[in-house]
Every structure is written in structure tokens, then in C-alpha cells.
Design an enzyme around this catalytic site. Structure first.
Site, PDB file in Angstrom:
ATOM      1  N   HIS A  90     -38.141  21.743 -71.350  1.00  0.00           N
ATOM      2  CA  HIS A  90     -39.435  21.070 -71.389  1.00  0.00           C
ATOM      3  C   HIS A  90     -39.533  19.980 -70.326  1.00  0.00           C
ATOM      4  CE1 HIS A  90     -42.706  19.613 -74.406  1.00  0.00           C
ATOM      5  NE2 HIS A  90     -43.014  19.221 -73.198  1.00  0.00           N
ATOM      6  N   ASP A 150     -48.635  23.433 -74.086  1.00  0.00           N
ATOM      7  CA  ASP A 150     -48.072  22.086 -74.233  1.00  0.00           C
ATOM      8  C   ASP A 150     -48.906  20.981 -73.574  1.00  0.00           C
ATOM      9  OD1 ASP A 150     -46.150  20.113 -74.988  1.00  0.00           O
ATOM     10  OD2 ASP A 150     -45.671  19.989 -72.867  1.00  0.00           O
ATOM     11  N   HIS A 161     -40.789  19.296 -78.998  1.00  0.00           N
ATOM     12  CA  HIS A 161     -40.611  17.876 -79.352  1.00  0.00           C
ATOM     13  C   HIS A 161     -40.926  17.511 -80.820  1.00  0.00           C
ATOM     14  CE1 HIS A 161     -44.799  18.213 -78.295  1.00  0.00           C
ATOM     15  NE2 HIS A 161     -44.633  17.974 -77.012  1.00  0.00           N
ATOM     16  N   ASP A 184     -38.901  16.527 -72.222  1.00  0.00           N
ATOM     17  CA  ASP A 184     -40.335  16.226 -72.095  1.00  0.00           C
ATOM     18  C   ASP A 184     -40.557  15.231 -70.959  1.00  0.00           C
ATOM     19  OD1 ASP A 184     -43.057  16.289 -72.421  1.00  0.00           O
ATOM     20  OD2 ASP A 184     -43.092  15.248 -74.350  1.00  0.00           O
TER      21      ASP A 184
HETATM   22 ZN   LIG Z   1     -45.990  18.389 -75.688  1.00  0.00          ZN
END
Ligand SMILES: [Zn+2]
Length: 430
Positions: free
Chosen positions: A59, A150, A231, A304
Site C-alpha cells: 500500500h 483506495d 489499513h 499507506d
Molecule cells: Zn486507504
């Protein structure tokens, strides 16, 4: 390509831990053994260090195309290599978004020059608008395996069900959800709780996550499609995933270093570096995320990584965009928060940063055991090295890290990607 000899470390992979040197030739692991004699290779000292398969980030937001002022594929890949990553999955919320074969192809082409392997997640719906499915079959043909909107949650249950049905026919495909119910999270800037009331900042309730995860798991029960929660941030959602796994549903989950380390109390500083979606939660949520990694409910630690240029991020808390940097600090934060505190072992953390995410993304060149004949994707971590983030030395183009001034334990010393020493003694080599 000259070879590399990684000398004197302790090898940690999915088969366990042992002492050993690793000889790398022409991009491959040529030999693993004790006290190997150098044969013209460049020697990399791994004394006191752990030698792991290269880390894999499921991610990362690379911002290219569209926001090269914040990050590029090249600068993100350098940050990744410094963080021990040999592969990453680029999220599709670029401009234009990755819902189109030509854009996906151009990112993959540029990624081929990068310092780590770059693979992409494709959009689940056109333009990430959540209403009409993207060209999943066509993107799957380009090697895309993870599909997600996302940054936005697929809030419409009918669209999600259609996506799961469609993806179930694509081998290896995974539907990944940013689980925040759009209506419940709307207008919120931090976790809804005691701190949001005290600070007078509108909140995003924990239920925004758990209602979406619960709904999606019900749909997965019907379609049996591989489903991944991005997440994960709440105790309630960890519990839902734990029960779904016990039931045998094909579900996996990731958590970020900030969600098992930082709480919503950080927002009291009004520093926009602590603004992120899903938001930093309560201490009991943080503890549940750590426990979920230790017991395997949470498969992967994902960064992330979300760079924002200073002129964009440095605004009043409520106006700033959500997101924080993560690639250069993830391994150290995980070691500091989980291994040093004995919440998890290094082997569990390495599994969550390397071989388990590699398996989710279908990246068979990464994560596997360190043995002769495998692609040489390795990272060497000094677990005892203490350091602090130096804002002027970040490889990322952006500066929005929440880890400034924090003492971290565990430093990535060397990273070898397909046989090339891209990081040596914590310095990027190109
Ligand atoms: Zn996200």
C-alpha cells in the site's frame, strides 16, 4: 553484474532463523552457508544484523502521474529501498487514476527503472467513483492482481457485490477495501471519541470501519472471492476479521505502523502530520491492532505511504489532506513498537513485512526462503541501531512524517534488489 556477499548475519525467513552468509550472483542467490570465501564479490557486512527476504509494501501512494510535486515513482522507490522494501504495490488514486490499461502500462514502464519492483493496484470502479466497475479483466491481463478504490470506500453494497462476483473469475485477484462508510465518516477529520470532543474537531467514528467490513464479509461468504481489508484500525474490525478467518473465509488484512503505535491524542498538537484516513484511534484500538499482528489475524504491515507537498499539507488541521509518509520508517517503527515491547517477535514482524504480503500480492520473486536459486531480493536490518528521522535526509519528495523527534530502534542497513545493492550502509546507491 558483480556479485555480492552478505557476511555474518542471522538469516530470518519463513523457514526459521539461522546464521549464514549469502552469496548473490547475476541477480540470484547463488549459495547460502557459513563462512563462505569471497570470490571477487562486493562484501557487505551483516554482523549483528538480521537478513530477511526483501520487504513488500502492499500500500503506497506514489503520486505519479498527477502529483509529481509530492512524489514520483523514482523518489518513492528510493524511499522504499532505504526502508528495506524490494517491492511495492502502487495505489490507483493518481491523476488520471489507474482504471485504464494505458495509464497502468506507463506506471509499470516507469517502475521498471526504479530502485524496487513496482506493481500496481487497479481501480475497482471507473474513476474511483464507486458506481460502475472498472476494466478489471483487461487490467488483470496486464498482471494487476489487487483491485481497490483506495482513498475512497466502495460504499454501495450492490457495486461491491458485483465487483466480488466479477473478480472471483479472475485467477489470483484480490478485492481490497478502504473500509470507511462514506456517510458515517463524512465531514470528520479525526477519530470520534474523547479527544475529538475535547478538541472540537468533528470525528470519524470507529463504526464507519466495522460496518463496512461486516457487510463485505457477508458478501464474501456468498461469492468466496479473495478479500483484503486495507489499513485496519479498530478493535471491532480486527475481531470481525479474526472470526471470518476462523470460519474459513478467504480474507486477509493489513495494518499500518501508525495504527499500532500512535493514538488520537496526537491530534491535540493540531499538527496536520497526524491527520490520516482512517484516523489514529484510541489506545485500546492500537493494542488490538498489535495483538492482531502477533496472532496472525492481521497478515501484513503496510505503509499507506501518502506524501503531500508542504504547501498542501501545512494547513489548519481541518483543511489539510489526510496521509503520512511511511516507507523509510516502517520497519523501524514496527521493531520499536512490536519487537522491543515484546508484543511480537522479529520473525512475526518480518513475516508481516515480507513473505505474507508477497503471497497476498502474488509476487513470487519476493518473500520466499533465502536459498540458492531464488531471486536475490534481500534486506539487512540492524535491530539494535537507534536513530531519529532527519527531515533533511528523507528520500521522499515530501516531509509529512509523524515520526519526527521520536527515537526509533532498528535500521535498514543494506537492501539488495534482484542482485543489485541499491542501499549500502543506509545510503541509496543511485
Ligand atoms: Zn486507504
Amino acid at each position: 553484474m558483480t556479485g555480492v556477499l552478505v557476511r555474518g548475519g542471522r538469516i530470518v525467513d519463513e523457514t526459521g532463523e539461522r546464521a549464514g552468509d549469502v552469496r548473490v550472483r547475476d541477480g540470484w542467490v547463488a549459495e547460502v552457508g557459513v563462512a563462505l570465501a569471497a570470490d571477487g564479490e562486493r562484501e557487505l557486512d551483516a554482523g549483528g544484523c538480521l537478513v530477511s527476504p526483501g520487504l513488500v509494501d502492499l500500500h503506497a501512494h506514489l503520486r505519479e502521474p498527477g502529483h509529481e510535486e509530492a512524489e514520483t515513482i523514482e523518489t518513492a522507490s528510493r524511499a522504499a529501498a532505504l526502508g528495506g522494501f524490494t517491492a511495492l504495490v502502487a495505489m490507483p488514486n493518481t491523476e488520471p487514476p489507474l482504471d485504464d490499461a494505458a495509464v497502468v502500462r506507463s506506471v509499470l514502464d516507469r517502475g521498471a527503472q526504479a530502485l524496487c519492483d513496482v506493481t500496481v493496484a487497479g481501480c475497482l470502479t471507473k474513476g474511483r467513483r464507486g458506481s460502475e466497475l472498472g476494466p478489471l479483466g483487461e487490467l488483470h491481463g496486464l498482471g494487476v492482481r489487487i483491485f481497490t478504490d483506495d482513498g475512497a470506500c466502495v460504499g454501495d453494497g450492490r457495486v461491491m457485490r458485483r465487483a466480488l462476483e466479477y473478480a472471483s473469475a479472475l485467477p489470483g485477484a484480490v478485492v481490497a477495501q478502504h473500509a470507511e462508510d462514506p456517510a458515517l465518516a463524512e465531514g470528520g477529520h479525526m477519530h470520534e471519541g474523547e479527544w475529538s470532543s475535547r478538541l472540537g474537531i468533528p470525528g470519524r467514528p470507529g463504526e464507519a470501519e466495522s460496518v463496512i467490513v461486516a457487510r463485505d464479509l457477508d458478501l464474501v461468504r456468498r461469492t468466496r472471492t479473495r478479500y483484503h481489508v486495507l489499513h485496519l484500525s479498530t478493535a471491532a474490525a480486527v475481531d470481525l476479521v479474526r472470526r471470518a478467518k476462523a470460519e474459513g473465509l478467504p480474507v486477509t488484512a493489513e495494518a499500518t505502523p501508525h495504527h499500532f503505535t500512535l493514538t488520537d491524542a496526537e491530534c491535540a498538537s493540531f499538527d496536520p502530520a497526524f491527520k490520516v484516513h482512517p484516523p489514529l484511534r484510541s489506545q485500546s484500538d492500537v493494542d488490538s491492532i498489535a495483538a492482531g499482528i502477533a496472532d496472525g489475524t492481521i497478515d501484513a504491515i503496510a505503509t499507506d505511504h501518502a506524501p503531500h507537498a508542504p504547501e498542501t499539507k501545512e494547513q489548519p488541521f481541518e483543511d489539510a489532506p489526510p496521509g503520512m509518509l511511511g516507507l523509510e520508517t516502517a520497519a523501524a517503527v514496527a521493531i520499536t513498537s512490536l519487537v522491543e515491547t515484546q508484543a511480537a517477535t522479529f520473525e512475526q514482524v518480518a513475516g508481516a513485512l515480507s513473505w505474507r504480503p508477497a503471497a497476498i500480492a502474488g509476487l513470487s520473486d519476493h518473500g520466499g526462503p533465502i536459498k540458492a536459486g531464488r531471486p536475490a531480493n534481500l534486506c539487512v536490518i540492524d535491530p539494535a541501531a537507534a536513530w531519529q528521522v532527519d527531515i533533511d535526509r528523507l528520500a521522499s519528495r515530501s516531509r509529512n512524517t509523524p515520526w519526527l523527534g521520536r527515537k526509533l530502534a532498528g535500521r535498514v542497513r543494506h537492501t539488495i534488489r534482484r542482485g543489485e545493492a541499491v542501499v549500502v550502509d543506509a545510503e541509496a546507491q543511485r
